[in-house]
Design a protein around this motif. Structure first.
Motif, PDB file in Angstrom:
ATOM      1  N   ALA A  52       0.718  -1.073  -0.062  1.00 28.29           N
ATOM      2  CA  ALA A  52       0.017  -0.029  -0.072  1.00 28.29           C
ATOM      3  C   ALA A  52       1.015   1.489   0.083  1.00 28.29           C
ATOM      4  O   ALA A  52       1.765   1.457   1.038  1.00 28.29           O
ATOM      5  CB  ALA A  52      -0.740   0.064   1.250  1.00 28.29           C
ATOM      6  N   VAL A  53       0.729   2.224  -0.776  1.00 30.34           N
ATOM      7  CA  VAL A  53       1.463   3.237  -1.122  1.00 30.34           C
ATOM      8  C   VAL A  53       0.225   4.661  -1.019  1.00 30.34           C
ATOM      9  O   VAL A  53      -0.415   4.628  -2.001  1.00 30.34           O
ATOM     10  CB  VAL A  53       2.343   3.376  -2.466  1.00 30.34           C
ATOM     11  CG1 VAL A  53       2.985   4.536  -2.268  1.00 30.34           C
ATOM     12  CG2 VAL A  53       3.235   2.230  -2.413  1.00 30.34           C
ATOM     13  N   ARG A 348       1.204  -3.654  11.775  1.00 27.54           N
ATOM     14  CA  ARG A 348       2.474  -3.176  10.992  1.00 27.54           C
ATOM     15  C   ARG A 348       2.920  -4.607  10.128  1.00 27.54           C
ATOM     16  O   ARG A 348       3.449  -4.297   9.208  1.00 27.54           O
ATOM     17  CB  ARG A 348       3.305  -2.539  12.082  1.00 27.54           C
ATOM     18  CG  ARG A 348       4.681  -2.091  11.100  1.00 27.54           C
ATOM     19  CD  ARG A 348       5.639  -1.171  12.035  1.00 27.54           C
ATOM     20  NE  ARG A 348       5.900  -1.918  13.088  1.00 27.54           N
ATOM     21  CZ  ARG A 348       5.563  -1.635  14.368  1.00 27.54           C
ATOM     22  NH1 ARG A 348       4.686  -0.713  14.694  1.00 27.54           N
ATOM     23  NH2 ARG A 348       6.185  -2.442  15.349  1.00 27.54           N
ATOM     24  N   GLN A 349       3.178  -5.734  10.941  1.00 25.79           N
ATOM     25  CA  GLN A 349       3.661  -6.900  10.485  1.00 25.79           C
ATOM     26  C   GLN A 349       3.262  -7.371   9.451  1.00 25.79           C
ATOM     27  O   GLN A 349       3.642  -8.172   8.594  1.00 25.79           O
ATOM     28  CB  GLN A 349       3.972  -7.716  11.402  1.00 25.79           C
ATOM     29  CG  GLN A 349       5.030  -7.340  12.676  1.00 25.79           C
ATOM     30  CD  GLN A 349       6.360  -7.001  12.312  1.00 25.79           C
ATOM     31  OE1 GLN A 349       7.080  -8.070  11.614  1.00 25.79           O
ATOM     32  NE2 GLN A 349       6.989  -5.968  12.275  1.00 25.79           N
ATOM     33  N   THR A 350       1.700  -7.036   9.188  1.00 23.23           N
ATOM     34  CA  THR A 350       0.814  -7.784   8.323  1.00 23.23           C
ATOM     35  C   THR A 350       0.256  -6.874   7.186  1.00 23.23           C
ATOM     36  O   THR A 350      -0.362  -7.288   6.166  1.00 23.23           O
ATOM     37  CB  THR A 350      -0.350  -8.516   9.063  1.00 23.23           C
ATOM     38  OG1 THR A 350      -1.132  -7.399   9.578  1.00 23.23           O
ATOM     39  CG2 THR A 350      -0.087  -9.568   9.814  1.00 23.23           C
ATOM     40  N   GLY A 351       1.115  -5.931   7.204  1.00 15.41           N
ATOM     41  CA  GLY A 351       0.788  -4.704   6.231  1.00 15.41           C
ATOM     42  C   GLY A 351      -0.581  -3.664   6.579  1.00 15.41           C
ATOM     43  O   GLY A 351      -1.042  -2.927   5.498  1.00 15.41           O
ATOM     44  N   GLY A 352      -0.812  -3.957   7.517  1.00 18.18           N
ATOM     45  CA  GLY A 352      -2.470  -2.882   7.918  1.00 18.18           C
ATOM     46  C   GLY A 352      -1.822  -1.918   8.924  1.00 18.18           C
ATOM     47  O   GLY A 352      -0.591  -1.302   8.912  1.00 18.18           O
ATOM     48  N   VAL A 405       5.734  10.100   0.331  1.00 24.04           N
ATOM     49  CA  VAL A 405       4.737   8.989   0.163  1.00 24.04           C
ATOM     50  C   VAL A 405       4.955   8.041   1.393  1.00 24.04           C
ATOM     51  O   VAL A 405       6.176   7.972   2.058  1.00 24.04           O
ATOM     52  CB  VAL A 405       4.969   8.012  -0.993  1.00 24.04           C
ATOM     53  CG1 VAL A 405       4.751   9.046  -2.282  1.00 24.04           C
ATOM     54  CG2 VAL A 405       6.193   7.520  -1.007  1.00 24.04           C
ATOM     55  N   GLN A 406       4.148   7.312   1.970  1.00 27.75           N
ATOM     56  CA  GLN A 406       4.068   6.295   2.855  1.00 27.75           C
ATOM     57  C   GLN A 406       4.069   4.941   2.349  1.00 27.75           C
ATOM     58  O   GLN A 406       3.050   4.674   1.808  1.00 27.75           O
ATOM     59  CB  GLN A 406       2.763   6.826   3.986  1.00 27.75           C
ATOM     60  CG  GLN A 406       3.312   7.974   4.838  1.00 27.75           C
ATOM     61  CD  GLN A 406       2.260   8.204   5.594  1.00 27.75           C
ATOM     62  OE1 GLN A 406       0.896   7.595   5.707  1.00 27.75           O
ATOM     63  NE2 GLN A 406       2.440   9.418   6.222  1.00 27.75           N
ATOM     64  N   VAL A 407       4.583   3.901   2.870  1.00 25.35           N
ATOM     65  CA  VAL A 407       4.590   2.785   2.204  1.00 25.35           C
ATOM     66  C   VAL A 407       4.390   1.426   3.546  1.00 25.35           C
ATOM     67  O   VAL A 407       5.009   1.822   4.582  1.00 25.35           O
ATOM     68  CB  VAL A 407       5.780   2.247   1.618  1.00 25.35           C
ATOM     69  CG1 VAL A 407       6.094   0.955   1.050  1.00 25.35           C
ATOM     70  CG2 VAL A 407       6.428   3.198   0.596  1.00 25.35           C
ATOM     71  N   ARG A 408       3.355   0.709   2.996  1.00 25.09           N
ATOM     72  CA  ARG A 408       3.221  -0.304   4.235  1.00 25.09           C
ATOM     73  C   ARG A 408       3.077  -1.731   3.268  1.00 25.09           C
ATOM     74  O   ARG A 408       2.669  -1.784   2.275  1.00 25.09           O
ATOM     75  CB  ARG A 408       1.690  -0.089   4.730  1.00 25.09           C
ATOM     76  CG  ARG A 408       1.410   0.955   5.939  1.00 25.09           C
ATOM     77  CD  ARG A 408       0.265   1.190   6.623  1.00 25.09           C
ATOM     78  NE  ARG A 408      -0.528   1.641   5.538  1.00 25.09           N
ATOM     79  CZ  ARG A 408      -1.403   1.155   4.996  1.00 25.09           C
ATOM     80  NH1 ARG A 408      -1.709  -0.435   5.121  1.00 25.09           N
ATOM     81  NH2 ARG A 408      -2.436   1.514   4.205  1.00 25.09           N
TER      82      ARG A 408
END
Length: 713
Positions: A52-53, A348-352, A405-408
């Motif tokens: 996710a960006v 955070r560890q699962t992309g959320g 930008v923020q990246v997850r």
């Protein structure tokens, strides 16, 4: 409650229906939904991750180029082999019709119709009494206002097991029933408020001494025990989420878990004040790896909202010094920070992402729903990634060179490919149980289920379920006596409004048929008749699965039924019994007082609910708790409506309910008929029968009942 069953293989009549009004219907046009499919994979020849960006405001960036993205595995830069953007914005723009009434049933969902699979997990093992109220309110707002067409949703409580009412569904009635069961769990670790009230310190009259180095104090032992207790509940929460993730592995669409919790600490403190990682961290690591492999993004929400860590009116500081009071406030701050850290780590560890210090839970859910656009990036791993001897954790890092930008993304995965972890092929029994529990119906054997609420004076309330089985999908072989032999298994489970099974039945049937009966079986199918009494009003669900033992093919169906409380004297309708007649037969029945040979079977018609254009659909139900005004009899009228593709396409005229000849004024039989015109569009319809009690004022004067049916050529 006892569940009993009987099988019915002979043509039976449910009711002798007196026919009423005749009507015509216009022709609507259905719409079709689209589905895009993206799968995150971890295999020896491909690793795909979703990234996710967003900009600083949290809006998805949709125009990244491949050269702006760098991906690293264990610090080593990888070469992307695939790159695509998956957008979910059209979910807000599209819709396949509207449902004007929230209590209307909907057709079973198919996998290709699902765009998002969402599990709203209520952590009642940690929620305080105060938080539970706000969680219920946010869940209702989500179901009523934020849930979109194509959303497959489950509302699950961590402290109550995984029952049928908590399984994935598109039926808002079922979700509301699950929300009604969300209550404060007095057996959990949550207190009345966000923090346990400070209790008065009792004076012993003896001077307090400083503890010696390494001495376990009473306060330290109490703190150690409390941390241990909370860690047990935290691992219970994580275990429940782990179970949910496993169940979501095969679900389609973008898969998300929203965990509404009062948080949990990553570390526990012993009696000497030392912090250590233990069962909570181990459970988290296992959960993160499983979620990343199952392509499930976990979002977390602190249900406590903004909290003041100072003293409240519930605290009693008597007997404490200023230093002790300061230590209590410091301890509250640490507890809040530590419990939020657990939520942040999991997300955070699962992309959320985690939503903390926010009083708007419904707004938090909306923010999560908006976070459904992402980039899917794949690369070819090297041989060391899946070294079975080391089985190391492969850390992932994704960088975007565009500024601002923020990246997850997911933190990584363990070095075991999905091929290595693949489950063996299911046995026949496992396949049957899987069909029973899946949110999607299995159709290797075509079945249609219709569950009807009913009540009589002798047995009280009951649910009668009729399962039509297309016997052309069963395997029959020649037996030694010249007959046709078929063997099949059926398992049926009834669930109560707490999501737990009431009772279940599993039986095997061997059927031997002569040539004539075999021909009838293939032509008409068979109806499996299952009934069980109801002792308590509430929401119920019946799930049935069938397996042909010869071919190992399975079929399944499920239905949600709300059983009202007849003792509250509210106008109530039983389920609808159906019968389809040719127009000529129906006309003879209207004009003749003698018996007429009919070309229909109410048992099959009520269960299969598949009717031909040009026929007359007759229907009947029983009306309970109609009110008599003084010496006058009940005054009731009925209106029938038809919906196609969620849109109202026909409204009939109001007709009076005939009371004359009725022996029980509180249980009035009602029958009517509807012409299925040749100009009607083939497809699935929903019929609503609304009964109005003209002797009653207000919202309780109208009761409705619904039934779905398919119109064919």
């Amino acid at each position: 409650m006892r569940l009993y069953m009987r099988s019915t293989f002979i043509v039976l009549a449910l009711l002798a229906l007196n026919l009423g009004a005749l009507a015509q219907n216009p022709t609507p046009t259905p719409t079709a939904a689209e589905q895009d499919d993206a799968v995150v994979k971890i295999s020896t020849n491909l690793v795909q991750i979703d990234v996710a960006v967003t900009d600083r405001r949290g809006n998805a960036i949709r125009d990244l180029r491949l050269e702006e993205i760098e991906i690293y595995e264990n610090g080593v830069k990888q070469t992307p082999s695939s790159f695509s953007f998956i957008s979910r914005l059209r979910e807000r723009e599209e819709g396949s019709g509207t449902r004007p009434f929230e209590n209307m049933p909907i057709a079973p969902v198919r996998p290709e119709q699902v765009r998002r699979s969402i599990a709203l997990v209520v952590d009642d093992l940690t929620l305080s009494f105060e938080s539970t109220h706000f969680v219920r309110r946010a869940l209702r707002k989500f179901v009523n206002e934020q849930m979109q067409p194509g959303d497959l949703v489950a509302i699950i409580r961590t402290g109550s097991g995984i029952g049928a009412l908590q399984q994935f569904t598109t039926d808002k009635r079922q979700l509301h029933a699950a929300i009604d069961r969300v209550r404060w769990n007095a057996s959990g670790s949550g207190s009345m408020g966000a923090f346990a009230a400070i209790e008065r310190k009792m004076e012993t009259g003896e001077p307090e001494q400083e503890p010696a180095a390494g001495e376990r104090t009473r306060e330290g032992v109490d703190r150690e025990f409390q941390d241990f207790r909370e860690s047990v509940f935290a691992t219970g929460t994580l275990g429940a989420v782990n179970y949910i993730v496993r169940g979501m592995q095969e679900l389609p669409g973008r898969k998300s878990i929203m965990l509404l919790s009062d948080g949990f600490s990553l570390f526990s403190t012993d009696a000497l004040g030392f912090k250590e990682s233990g069962r909570v961290m181990r459970s988290l690591q296992q959960l993160v790896d499983l979620a990343n492999r199952a392509s499930v993004v976990v979002y977390t929400m602190d249900a406590r909202g903004v909290q003041v860590t100072g003293y409240t009116a519930a605290d009693n500081t008597s007997g404490r010094s200023a230093e002790e009071m300061e230590n209590e406030i410091s301890s509250r701050k640490d507890k809040l920070f530590d419990s939020q850290a657990g939520l942040q780590y999991l997300a955070r560890q699962t992309g959320g992402f985690a939503i903390i210090n926010n009083n708007d839970l419904a707004g938090g859910i909306r923010k999560i729903l908006d976070d459904q656009s992402y980039y899917l990036i794949g690369y070819v791993p090297d041989d060391e990634t899946f070294d079975r001897k080391n089985r190391r954790f492969n850390a992932l890092e994704v960088k975007v060179t565009r500024p601002g930008v923020q990246v997850r993304h997911r933190s990584g995965f363990f070095g075991l490919s999905e091929e290595f972890r693949a489950q063996p092929e299911m046995t026949g029994e496992q396949k049957l149980l899987h069909a029973l529990s899946s949110p999607f119906t299995s159709n290797e054997i075509t079945v249609r289920l219709n569950a009807l609420f009913g009540s009589d004076e002798r047995s009280g309330a009951f649910i009668r379920s009729l399962l039509h089985i297309d016997t052309r999908d069963l395997t029959f072989v020649d037996d030694s006596d010249g007959s046709k032999k078929g063997v099949f298994e059926i398992i049926a489970v009834g669930f109560g409004d707490n999501g737990q099974p009431i009772e279940q039945i599993a039986k095997s049937y061997t059927v031997n048929l002569n040539d004539e009966m075999y021909r009838l079986f293939l032509e008409k199918g068979i109806v499996y008749d299952l009934s069980f009494p109801i002792k308590k009003a509430g929401a119920y669900q019946l799930r049935i699965a069938i397996r042909d033992t010869k071919s190992n093919h399975v079929g399944s169906a499920n239905q949600f039924v709300e059983v009202p409380n007849l003792k509250d004297n509210r106008l109530t309708l039983t389920g609808l019994v159906l019968e389809s007649l040719r127009f000529e037969t129906w006309r003879l029945l209207q004009s003749s007082a003698g018996p007429i040979k009919k070309d229909s079977d109410p048992l099959i018609d009520t269960s299969l609910r598949r009717f031909k254009r040009g026929n007359v659909l007759t229907y009947g139900l029983t009306i309970h708790n109609a009110i008599s005004s003084g010496r006058s009899k009940p005054d009731l009228t009925s209106v029938t409506r038809l919906f196609y593709d969620g849109k109202l396409v026909y409204t009939g005229s109001a007709i009076p309910v005939i009371i004359e000849g009725q022996k029980a004024p509180k249980a009035i039989a009602f029958t009517a008929a509807l012409s299925l015109g040749l100009e009607m569009q083939v497809g699935d319809y929903l019929m609503e029968v609304a009964i109005t009690d003209n002797n009653v004022k207000g919202s309780r004067r109208v009761a409705t009942q619904y039934v779905e049916f398919e119109l064919v050529e």
